[in-house]
Design an enzyme around this catalytic site. Structure first.
Site, PDB file in Angstrom:
ATOM      1  N   ASN A 208     -28.752  46.626 -44.535  1.00  0.00           N
ATOM      2  CA  ASN A 208     -29.236  46.375 -45.948  1.00  0.00           C
ATOM      3  C   ASN A 208     -29.662  44.987 -46.210  1.00  0.00           C
ATOM      4  O   ASN A 208     -29.544  44.232 -45.156  1.00  0.00           O
ATOM      5  CB  ASN A 208     -28.201  46.934 -46.706  1.00  0.00           C
ATOM      6  CG  ASN A 208     -26.800  45.992 -46.833  1.00  0.00           C
ATOM      7  OD1 ASN A 208     -26.752  44.829 -46.889  1.00  0.00           O
ATOM      8  ND2 ASN A 208     -25.758  46.523 -46.290  1.00  0.00           N
ATOM      9  N   ARG A 209     -30.158  44.441 -47.315  1.00  0.00           N
ATOM     10  CA  ARG A 209     -30.848  43.242 -47.430  1.00  0.00           C
ATOM     11  C   ARG A 209     -29.661  42.157 -47.849  1.00  0.00           C
ATOM     12  O   ARG A 209     -30.179  41.055 -48.175  1.00  0.00           O
ATOM     13  CB  ARG A 209     -31.788  43.314 -48.566  1.00  0.00           C
ATOM     14  CG  ARG A 209     -33.055  44.251 -48.268  1.00  0.00           C
ATOM     15  CD  ARG A 209     -33.952  44.178 -49.179  1.00  0.00           C
ATOM     16  NE  ARG A 209     -34.796  45.151 -49.189  1.00  0.00           N
ATOM     17  CZ  ARG A 209     -35.925  45.122 -48.347  1.00  0.00           C
ATOM     18  NH1 ARG A 209     -36.395  44.156 -47.703  1.00  0.00           N
ATOM     19  NH2 ARG A 209     -36.975  46.228 -48.223  1.00  0.00           N
TER      20      ARG A 209
END
Ligand code: C5P
Length: 394
Positions: A208-209
């Site tokens: 994920n970011r």
């Protein structure tokens, strides 16, 4: 360039007490400060640049003629939030009081307008000399904080006022100058940060970011406020953190194991990490060939925070959420479902917040209070969350 309240310049003058400043440097680092040591050229007779460089992990320059292209005296002065000169000799005090700029340290003093502390150490005759007295008075009248030296035995046989103060007193006075609250002294804070990665095969992962920036801000704030901090770091760069215990993990299940080891002894848990909700079912030791890489079967990860809530004794629990829509409603239900004391919901619609230095969203407290934040730095949010946490801890 704006100043960073964690950046400190430690100026070192040519006194035998310079060796005690090595300990002072360590104690400042323990408190979360990032310290650059600037020795005067003659102080290197007592403690060499290698010692300062090894302890600070940064270059220890003495002259403006080094790295001229970086205009070090200006850039260092601009980024540093505080100055401490320890030990300060009679000569260094005299040079600063008349505004000399004949080495890097005195250049920096002139170029910076942040709070400055001077810790004198010299023979009592020099400390009591009218010239030194006048110079100290001048510096105090200009806003410098000049500590009184301790009284006692000097390096030689003489005794009197002139000893380098105990490092603990210097640090207390420094805290007073910076206004840093030490309200988490004796408390242990466990923070998770970054984003977990779930292996698809030995080459690929689902991630994920989350950058880990908010977790770093929390760790530093907690450390500056006196807490003992452990950071469970998932796939992020934590190299800027000194004096913090770092546990590196990759997947949600690694994080679960680290949390199980650390949770019982902490007073505050801050689950800032973005934990993958699911992981690939298959455990593969070989890379999936392109032709077969068409779908990934997933199974749910445990909810680590909900799991820990059921084991909680005295801990304050803080969760984070990242939402693109229905922020407040989903944050309200997560606060309840995971039995949290506090949750902060980031409004990440439009790709905002990930990897940035600022955030916007809402803090929700267990008592129903909701505090909307328009745009604040991640550092400011960290401090605010810790304010609510300490209120809860009592
Ligand atoms: O993913 P979600 O929005 O439910 O995340 C809210 C909070 O729960 C975050 O603090 C996150 O670290 C935590 N969480 C967790 N275990 C998961 C998913 C999220 O502890 N499997």
């Amino acid at each position: 360039m704006s100043t960073d309240s964690r950046e400190v310049i430690l100026g070192v003058g040519a006194g035998i007490a310079a060796y005690k400043s090595a300990d002072l440097l360590r104690r400042l680092q323990d408190r979360g400060y990032l310290v650059t040591v600037v020795p005067t050229p003659s102080s290197l007779n007592f403690v060499g640049a290698a010692t300062w460089e090894a302890l600070s992990g940064r270059p220890a320059h003495t002259q403006v003629w080094e790295n001229v292209h970086e205009v070090a005296h200006i850039s260092l002065a601009q980024k540093s939030g505080y100055f401490i000169i320890a030990p300060a000799t009679a000569d260094l005090i005299a040079r600063i009081s008349v505004g000399r700029a004949d080495d890097l340290l005195t250049n920096l003093v002139l170029a910076s307008d942040v709070p400055k502390m001077i810790v004198p150490a010299m023979h009592p005759n020099m400390w009591n000399d009218p010239a030194t007295k006048l110079n100290v008075e001048t510096l105090r009248s200009r806003g410098f904080i000049v500590l009184e030296p301790d009284t006692g035995r000097l390096t030689g046989k003489d005794s009197g006022q002139g000893r380098f103060p105990e490092v603990s007193r210097i640090v207390t006075e420094f805290d007073e100058m910076t206004g840093n609250k030490q309200d988490f002294l004796g408390r242990k804070i466990l923070i998770t940060a970054g984003g977990t990665r779930e292996a698809v095969d030995p080459v690929r992962f689902i991630g994920n970011r989350s950058s880990g920036k908010q977790g770093i801000a929390l760790a530093r704030s907690a450390q500056l406020r006196g807490a003992e901090v452990s950071l469970i770091a998932a796939n992020m760069d934590s190299s800027s953190l000194d004096g913090i215990s770092i546990i590196n993990v990759e997947s949600a299940r690694d994080m679960q194991e680290a949390l199980q080891n650390e949770f019982a002894s902490c007073d505050v848990l801050i689950m800032c990490a973005a934990v993958a909700d699911a992981r690939p079912t298959a455990k593969l030791s070989q890379k999936i060939k392109k032709a077969f890489f068409t779908s990934i079967e997933l199974e749910a990860n445990p909810d680590l925070l909900a799991e820990l809530s059921s084991q909680k004794s005295h801990q304050v629990m803080i969760g984070f959420a990242a939402e693109t829509n229905d922020h407040i409603e989903s944050a309200r239900s997560k606060l309840k479902a995971k039995s949290l004391d506090i949750i902060y919901v980031n409004d990440v619609s439009g790709g905002a917040i990930f990897g940035k230095d600022v955030t916007h969203g809402t803090i929700l407290l267990r008592n129903g209070e909701e505090i909307a934040l328009k745009e604040v730095s991640k550092d400011a949010l960290a401090d605010l969350l810790l304010d609510y946490a300490i209120r809860q801890l009592g």
